[in-house]
Motif scaffolding. Structure first.
Motif, PDB file in Angstrom:
ATOM      1  N   SER A   1       0.833  -1.211   0.000  1.00 40.69           N
ATOM      2  CA  SER A   1       0.000   0.000   0.000  1.00 40.69           C
ATOM      3  C   SER A   1       0.862   1.253   0.000  1.00 40.69           C
ATOM      4  CB  SER A   1      -0.928  -0.014   1.218  1.00 40.69           C
ATOM      5  OG  SER A   1      -1.781  -1.140   1.209  1.00 40.69           O
TER       6      SER A   1
ATOM      7  N   TRP B   1     -11.026   1.466   0.075  1.00 37.75           N
ATOM      8  CA  TRP B   1     -10.565   1.115   1.429  1.00 37.75           C
ATOM      9  C   TRP B   1     -11.705   0.646   2.342  1.00 37.75           C
ATOM     10  CZ3 TRP B   1      -5.469   1.569   0.561  1.00 37.75           C
ATOM     11  CH2 TRP B   1      -4.608   1.110   1.570  1.00 37.75           C
TER      12      TRP B   1
ATOM     13  N   MET C   1     -12.536  -2.886   1.350  1.00 38.13           N
ATOM     14  CA  MET C   1     -11.516  -3.848   1.789  1.00 38.13           C
ATOM     15  C   MET C   1     -11.666  -4.153   3.276  1.00 38.13           C
ATOM     16  SD  MET C   1      -8.024  -2.823  -0.272  1.00 38.13           S
ATOM     17  CE  MET C   1      -7.836  -1.294   0.611  1.00 38.13           C
TER      18      MET C   1
ATOM     19  N   GLY D   1     -13.541  -7.285   2.022  1.00 33.49           N
ATOM     20  CA  GLY D   1     -12.403  -7.677   1.195  1.00 33.49           C
ATOM     21  C   GLY D   1     -12.709  -7.667  -0.290  1.00 33.49           C
TER      22      GLY D   1
ATOM     23  N   ARG E   1      -2.173  -5.366  -3.404  1.00 36.31           N
ATOM     24  CA  ARG E   1      -3.097  -4.907  -2.348  1.00 36.31           C
ATOM     25  C   ARG E   1      -4.465  -5.549  -2.493  1.00 36.31           C
ATOM     26  NH1 ARG E   1      -6.774  -0.904  -2.741  1.00 36.31           N
ATOM     27  NH2 ARG E   1      -5.754   0.108  -4.517  1.00 36.31           N
TER      28      ARG E   1
ATOM     29  N   ALA F   1      -6.409  -8.149   0.099  1.00 41.52           N
ATOM     30  CA  ALA F   1      -7.749  -7.900   0.637  1.00 41.52           C
ATOM     31  C   ALA F   1      -8.712  -9.021   0.304  1.00 41.52           C
ATOM     32  CB  ALA F   1      -8.284  -6.569   0.094  1.00 41.52           C
TER      33      ALA F   1
ATOM     34  N   ASN G   1      -7.829 -10.319   8.036  1.00 42.14           N
ATOM     35  CA  ASN G   1      -7.907  -9.334   6.957  1.00 42.14           C
ATOM     36  C   ASN G   1      -6.937  -8.204   7.261  1.00 42.14           C
ATOM     37  OD1 ASN G   1      -8.511  -7.421   5.028  1.00 42.14           O
ATOM     38  ND2 ASN G   1     -10.716  -7.454   5.368  1.00 42.14           N
TER      39      ASN G   1
ATOM     40  N   PHE H   1      -6.755  -5.353   6.277  1.00 42.41           N
ATOM     41  CA  PHE H   1      -7.328  -4.012   6.210  1.00 42.41           C
ATOM     42  C   PHE H   1      -8.482  -3.820   7.174  1.00 42.41           C
ATOM     43  CE2 PHE H   1      -5.397  -5.033   2.139  1.00 42.41           C
ATOM     44  CZ  PHE H   1      -4.544  -3.963   1.989  1.00 42.41           C
TER      45      PHE H   1
END
Length: 243
Positions: free
Chosen positions: A73, A114, A117, A121, A172, A176, A234, A236
């Motif tokens: 990221s 974002w 995610m 995901g 990325r 995710a 996860n 994120f």
């Protein structure tokens, strides 16, 4: 609820439940369990050792995945900034268009991708890819001034940085979309926990309180590791989410 509060509730709750089960076993069973100590101790060493290896392997793998997601990221963001900087040397209208596309792409990633995610995901990534394609087409179609080596090198630099942004973006999105710990691994982790705790209760001893404390401590330690694994599934979302 804070992750620390929820984690503490799970760990303390598991310790209390395990301790109460040990107390209950002491009250309803005879003292003949002491004869199981040698055999149960040997089996517990093997089962608990294998379970600890599995826990450590899963936890380390997830830590590495979170670290890689954070690096990808950061690289993606740095590459987009580098593309924008390199575009400063390009002639109009490429100069303005690339910088506008870079800003729009950044806003799309932050405001749309974002949250997706962090939630499930699954990312609706078509808009982001389209913006990168537009940047690529704009840069590749730009005609630099003759004998302007600096402008030509900046055009090539923008193309190289954009390609690296493509790669970092894909990494990325892959991080995710990965489902973290599979159902099979969760089954092994939970079943291993049950077997380890069951072997503790097969041990006998003259005193109830130490046995309850030992059982509670073991349950708390395993629950702490399972909670950490759950939070790291996860990259994120959860306690170690990449922002």
């Amino acid at each position: 609820m804070s992750i620390y509060v929820s984690g503490l509730i799970w760990v303390v709750g598991a310790a209390v439940v395990a301790g109460l089960i040990a107390v209950l076993i002491h009250r309803v069973s005879s003292d003949n369990r002491a004869t199981n100590n040698d055999v149960a101790g040997q089996v517990f060493t093997i089962v608990a050792g294998l379970h600890a290896v599995l826990l450590a392997f899963v936890l380390i793998s997830l830590f590495d995945a979170v670290s890689a997601a954070r690096t990808d990221s950061t690289n993606e963001a740095n590459n987009i900034v580098a593309v924008s900087w390199a575009a400063d040397s390009l002639p109009e209208p490429a100069h303005t268009k690339v910088k506008q596309l870079a800003g729009t792409y950044t806003n799309t990633v932050v405001s749309k991708e974002w949250p997706q995610m962090a939630d499930s995901g699954r990312v609706e990534a078509a808009e982001g890819w389209h913006l990168l394609d537009q940047m690529r087409d704009t840069i590749s179609s730009t005609q630099t001034e003759q004998d302007n080596d600096w402008q030509a090198s900046q055009k090539q630099n923008a193309s190289d940085q954009l390609w690296q942004a493509y790669q970092a973006r894909q990494a990325r999105l892959d991080a995710a979309a990965s489902n973290g710990v599979s159902t099979v691994v969760w089954f092994a982790l939970i079943l291993g926990t049950v077997m380890s705790m069951a072997l503790i209760y097969l041990h006998g001893g003259p005193r109830m309180v130490p046995h309850a404390l030992i059982s509670g401590t073991l349950a708390a330690a395993i629950t702490l590791l399972l909670f950490a694994i759950y939070q790291l599934q996860n990259p994120f979302s959860g306690g170690a989410a990449v922002g």
